[in-house]
Motif scaffolding. Structure first.
Motif, PDB file in Angstrom:
ATOM      1  N   ALA A  19      39.933  55.129  31.987  1.00 35.18           N
ATOM      2  CA  ALA A  19      38.917  55.664  32.900  1.00 35.18           C
ATOM      3  C   ALA A  19      38.431  57.028  32.420  1.00 35.18           C
ATOM      4  N   GLU A  20      39.356  57.868  31.972  1.00 36.39           N
ATOM      5  CA  GLU A  20      38.965  59.188  31.471  1.00 36.39           C
ATOM      6  C   GLU A  20      38.054  59.067  30.253  1.00 36.39           C
ATOM      7  N   ALA A  63      40.221  48.073  39.656  1.00 37.38           N
ATOM      8  CA  ALA A  63      40.915  49.097  40.434  1.00 37.38           C
ATOM      9  C   ALA A  63      39.934  49.909  41.263  1.00 37.38           C
ATOM     10  N   ALA A  64      38.794  50.271  40.670  1.00 34.99           N
ATOM     11  CA  ALA A  64      37.776  51.025  41.397  1.00 34.99           C
ATOM     12  C   ALA A  64      37.258  50.225  42.581  1.00 34.99           C
ATOM     13  N   ALA A  65      37.025  48.944  42.354  1.00 35.63           N
ATOM     14  CA  ALA A  65      36.497  48.096  43.419  1.00 35.63           C
ATOM     15  C   ALA A  65      37.454  48.014  44.591  1.00 35.63           C
ATOM     16  N   VAL A 103      37.627  55.508  39.893  1.00 34.67           N
ATOM     17  CA  VAL A 103      36.458  55.074  40.653  1.00 34.67           C
ATOM     18  C   VAL A 103      35.174  55.539  39.967  1.00 34.67           C
ATOM     19  N   ARG A 104      35.163  56.786  39.520  1.00 37.92           N
ATOM     20  CA  ARG A 104      33.963  57.284  38.838  1.00 37.92           C
ATOM     21  C   ARG A 104      33.673  56.479  37.577  1.00 37.92           C
ATOM     22  N   ALA A 105      34.717  56.208  36.805  1.00 29.64           N
ATOM     23  CA  ALA A 105      34.526  55.441  35.572  1.00 29.64           C
ATOM     24  C   ALA A 105      34.104  54.017  35.882  1.00 29.64           C
ATOM     25  N   GLU A 219      46.794  55.601  45.178  1.00 36.43           N
ATOM     26  CA  GLU A 219      47.422  54.468  45.843  1.00 36.43           C
ATOM     27  C   GLU A 219      46.403  53.402  46.165  1.00 36.43           C
ATOM     28  N   ALA A 220      45.196  53.821  46.603  1.00 33.12           N
ATOM     29  CA  ALA A 220      44.176  52.850  46.979  1.00 33.12           C
ATOM     30  C   ALA A 220      43.665  52.072  45.787  1.00 33.12           C
ATOM     31  N   SER A 221      43.508  52.762  44.631  1.00 30.84           N
ATOM     32  CA  SER A 221      42.879  52.099  43.492  1.00 30.84           C
ATOM     33  C   SER A 221      43.857  51.396  42.573  1.00 30.84           C
ATOM     34  N   GLN A 222      45.162  51.745  42.661  1.00 34.92           N
ATOM     35  CA  GLN A 222      46.100  51.227  41.682  1.00 34.92           C
ATOM     36  C   GLN A 222      47.154  50.313  42.263  1.00 34.92           C
ATOM     37  N   GLU A 223      47.295  50.277  43.571  1.00 34.22           N
ATOM     38  CA  GLU A 223      48.349  49.466  44.172  1.00 34.22           C
ATOM     39  C   GLU A 223      48.055  47.996  43.952  1.00 34.22           C
TER      40      GLU A 223
END
Length: 232
Positions: A19-20, A63-65, A103-105, A219-223
Motif C-alpha cells: 500500500a505504501e 482490505a480497503a474495501a 485505504v488510500r492506496a 483492525e477494520a481493513s486487515q481483520e
C-alpha cells in the motif's frame, strides 16, 4: 507465536508495504522487490503469499474495501436523523482516509484500474448516500424542491471533490474542512425545521489521537473476513 500467526503477520506486513508503494509510486512503478523489502521479508516469502504484483494489488483493494464497507454500514444501520448520520459517516470516512494507507492506496489503485481489475470501491459509498438521502426524504428531512436524487448528486459531487483534492493536500480531510462543507450543504438540502438540530462537525468526538485511529482502521481493513466505499 505459531507458524500460522507468523504467516498472517507476514501477509499483513506485505499488504501494508505494498500500500505504501502503490500510494507513493502507483501500480506500474511499484516493484515487488521494494514491497518485500518494506515488509522486511524475502522475495520468496512474498511469492509464498502472492503470485504476482496484480495479486498483491488485489489484496490491498480487498482490505480497503472491507474497511470502507464497515464505515458505510455504520451509517446505513444507525438510528435517528438520516441526514445527521450522513454527516457523521463522511467524517468517519475522512478519518479513515487520513489514518490508513491501505485505504488510500486501494482507492488509488481502483482509480488507475490497474491490471484490468474491475472492483468498484466507491459503489458502496454511492449506495450509502442514496439510501440515507432516500430515508431522509421519507422522514421529511429534505428541503422543499430538493428531491432525493438531486440531494444525492450534490453530496456525491462535493465529497468526491474533497477526496480528489486530498490526494495532494490531506488538509482537505481535516474535520474543519468537512465541517465547512456541511455548513454550506445542509442549508441547501435540509428542511428548515432541522436547521438548528444538525451538527456539521458530526456528533461523535475525535478519536483519542492518531495512534488510536490507526489501530481502529488497521483492525477494520486487515481483520480476516472483513473485506469489500469511499468518497466518489
Amino acid at each position: 507465536m505459531t507458524k500460522q500467526d507468523r504467516a498472517v503477520r507476514t501477509r499483513l506486513a506485505l499488504i501494508r508495504s505494498a500500500a505504501e508503494q502503490f500510494e507513493a509510486r502507483g501500480y506500474v512503478r511499484a516493484s515487488l522487490a521494494e514491497i518485500s523489502a518494506g515488509a522486511g521479508v524475502s522475495s520468496g516469502a512474498l511469492h509464498f503469499h502472492f503470485a504476482n504484483k496484480a495479486a498483491v494489488a488485489e489484496a490491498v483493494e480487498h482490505a480497503a474495501a472491507g474497511a470502507l464497507r464497515e464505515i458505510a454500514d455504520r451509517g446505513r444501520g444507525g438510528e435517528g436523523c438520516a441526514l445527521q448520520r450522513l454527516v457523521d459517516v463522511t467524517h468517519h470516512v475522512a478519518r479513515l482516509l487520513c489514518a490508513d494507507v491501505v485505504v488510500r492506496a486501494g482507492l488509488r489503485l481502483n482509480a488507475e484500474a490497474a491490471a484490468g481489475r474491475v472492483r468498484d470501491l466507491r459503489r458502496e459509498w454511492r449506495e450509502c448516500v442514496h439510501e440515507l438521502v432516500a430515508e431522509a426524504e421519507r422522514r421529511g428531512e429534505l428541503a422543499a424542491g430538493m428531491p432525493s436524487h438531486r440531494s444525492s448528486a450534490v453530496v456525491l459531487a462535493a465529497t468526491t471533490g474533497i477526496e480528489v483534492l486530498a490526494r495532494e493536500d490531506p488538509g482537505w480531510l481535516a474535520r474543519p474542512s468537512l465541517t465547512d462543507l456541511w455548513h454550506l450543504l445542509l442549508p441547501c438540502v435540509a428542511a428548515p425545521h432541522l436547521a438548528g438540530a444538525l451538527e456539521p462537525a458530526g456528533t461523535e468526538p475525535e478519536p483519542g489521537g492518531r495512534a488510536a485511529e490507526e489501530k481502529e482502521t488497521d483492525e477494520a481493513s486487515q481483520e480476516p473476513g472483513r473485506a469489500g466505499l469511499a468518497l466518489r
